[in-house]
Design an enzyme around this catalytic site. Structure first.
Site, PDB file in Angstrom:
ATOM      1  N   SER A   1      45.027  48.064  40.798  1.00 59.12           N
ATOM      2  CA  SER A   1      45.885  47.558  41.870  1.00 59.12           C
ATOM      3  C   SER A   1      46.893  46.563  41.296  1.00 59.12           C
ATOM      4  CB  SER A   1      45.055  46.878  42.972  1.00 59.12           C
ATOM      5  OG  SER A   1      44.410  45.712  42.468  1.00 59.12           O
TER       6      SER A   1
ATOM      7  N   ILE B   1      49.695  44.269  39.741  1.00 61.96           N
ATOM      8  CA  ILE B   1      50.495  44.312  38.527  1.00 61.96           C
ATOM      9  C   ILE B   1      49.970  45.376  37.565  1.00 61.96           C
ATOM     10  CG2 ILE B   1      51.076  43.007  36.426  1.00 61.96           C
ATOM     11  CD1 ILE B   1      51.348  40.521  38.170  1.00 61.96           C
TER      12      ILE B   1
ATOM     13  N   SER C   1      49.682  33.036  34.518  1.00 60.43           N
ATOM     14  CA  SER C   1      50.258  32.665  35.804  1.00 60.43           C
ATOM     15  C   SER C   1      51.066  31.389  35.609  1.00 60.43           C
ATOM     16  CB  SER C   1      49.146  32.420  36.830  1.00 60.43           C
ATOM     17  OG  SER C   1      49.665  31.839  38.021  1.00 60.43           O
TER      18      SER C   1
ATOM     19  N   TYR D   1      40.978  28.542  39.888  1.00 61.35           N
ATOM     20  CA  TYR D   1      41.889  29.550  39.334  1.00 61.35           C
ATOM     21  C   TYR D   1      42.822  28.905  38.317  1.00 61.35           C
ATOM     22  CZ  TYR D   1      45.691  33.005  39.263  1.00 61.35           C
ATOM     23  OH  TYR D   1      46.659  33.904  38.885  1.00 61.35           O
TER      24      TYR D   1
ATOM     25  N   LYS E   1      43.237  29.665  34.203  1.00 56.86           N
ATOM     26  CA  LYS E   1      44.513  30.075  33.620  1.00 56.86           C
ATOM     27  C   LYS E   1      45.002  29.060  32.581  1.00 56.86           C
ATOM     28  CE  LYS E   1      45.098  33.968  35.820  1.00 56.86           C
ATOM     29  NZ  LYS E   1      45.137  35.255  35.102  1.00 56.86           N
TER      30      LYS E   1
ATOM     31  N   SER F   1      51.057  41.738  45.715  1.00 55.94           N
ATOM     32  CA  SER F   1      49.851  42.396  45.210  1.00 55.94           C
ATOM     33  C   SER F   1      48.696  42.069  46.156  1.00 55.94           C
ATOM     34  CB  SER F   1      49.526  41.907  43.789  1.00 55.94           C
ATOM     35  OG  SER F   1      49.068  40.569  43.816  1.00 55.94           O
TER      36      SER F   1
END
Length: 336
Positions: free
Chosen positions: A57, A59, A187, A200, A204, A236
């Site tokens: 799914s 990217i 990101s 998150y 990253k 997305s």
């Protein structure tokens, strides 16, 4: 006219041109230059074996579609086999590949014991791995005070340790060949940080630090490129699948994504960065791109802005809206 005045005018003109380019940019200025004057993916990426994680799914899916038109051999990995098969069918329908050119390889990034076997399967099928695209991962939408520590462990295990583990399995092959590209979809939250996504952001940031360190260790292998791709908001399922307060609980809806960058545009810029061996790229519309630049050069101002925006972000999320939609929609740019 004196030489000093002429040089001053030229410098001023260059500054104005760069400012105008920046105002129209949806990526960092080095990436924009590569798009204008650099090498084309259609020239550089053909006949390569490309392994894409998180290919079911978002990217990863769009990357598979665009790569399938370049004449590469594809390895598609994610946990959902049925979705991978769907992506493969669409690649065959719309791309330039045959069935033998695409390997569907189910993979759970958190099951690190399976990564060596998966790597051997790719090498047995195609004989080489030219590009590894570390794209698999999940996001987060929850406040730290409300969130189980298990969510933070899951984000680190999936986004960070899973990616590091797979890279460790693939890298010896690239070292042996003295060439290859390891491309990690990071990101802008690996550069900045925002509310509702502390776990998150941490994962990253960890990825960015790891791959920058790994790049410095590979100085004896100039043919191996380490690339950090840092997108801003992209259309997305990342919000829909984002973890919340508990590991087994996700957001469950996409929210309004009309203000976000089209996935096709993001992936095109990714391919340009891969073709030109760029070490780190930022892919985003304004104001996110502007905030990334401000974060590098004016951190105190950036954190002040982040605290103001963070309050609104939390209010939006609690009211059931997309966290950023209400105040970034007016600044949205459309891309073909």
């Amino acid at each position: 006219m004196s030489w000093e005045l002429l040089l001053g005018l030229c410098a001023l003109l260059l500054l104005v041109v760069q400012l105008l380019r920046f105002l129209r940019a949806d990526g960092d200025l080095t990436l924009m230059w590569a798009e204008w004057q650099g090498r084309r993916p259609e020239w550089e990426l053909t006949d390569m074996v490309v392994w894409v994680t998180g290919a079911s799914s978002g990217i990863g899916e769009e990357l598979a579609y665009q790569l399938s038109k370049l004449g590469v051999s594809l390895v598609l990995s994610a946990r959902r086999v049925d979705e991978l098969e769907r992506v493969k069918r669409k690649c065959l329908e719309n791309g330039n590949l045959k069935g033998k050119d695409i390997l569907v390889l189910p993979l759970d990034l958190t099951n690190t014991s399976s990564h060596e076997v998966a790597t051997k399967a790719v090498l047995q099928e195609f004989g080489k791995i030219d590009i590894l695209v570390n794209n698999g991962g999940r996001s987060q939408r929850s406040l730290f005070v409300d969130t189980s520590l298990d969510v933070y462990k899951e984000l680190i295990d999936l986004n960070y340790l899973g990616t590091v583990s797979l890279t460790k399995c693939v890298l010896p092959h690239m070292i042996e060949r003295k060439q290859g590209k390891i491309v990690t979809v990071n990101s802008l939250m690996g550069i900045l940080s925002v509310s509702l996504a502390s776990g998150y952001c941490a994962s990253k940031h960890a990825l960015r630090g790891f791959f920058n360190g790994l790049r410095s260790e590979l100085g004896a292998y100039p043919g191996i490129t380490i690339s950090n791709i840092c997108p801003g908001p992209v259309q997305s399922n990342i919000v829909k699948n984002a973890l919340t307060e508990e590991v087994m609980k996700s957001v469950g809806n996409d929210g309004d994504q009309s203000y976000k960058m089209a996935t096709s545009r993001c992936v095109r810029l990714m391919l340009i960065s891969m073709a030109n061996d760029l070490k780190e790229v930022w892919i985003s519309d304004h104001p996110f791109l502007l905030l990334a630049y401000l974060g590098q050069y004016m951190p105190t101002l950036t954190w002040w802005l982040s605290s103001k925006l963070g309050k609104r972000r939390i209010e939006n999320f609690r009211s059931g809206m997309d966290a950023d939609f209400s105040y970034f929609k007016p600044l949205k740019k459309k891309h073909d």
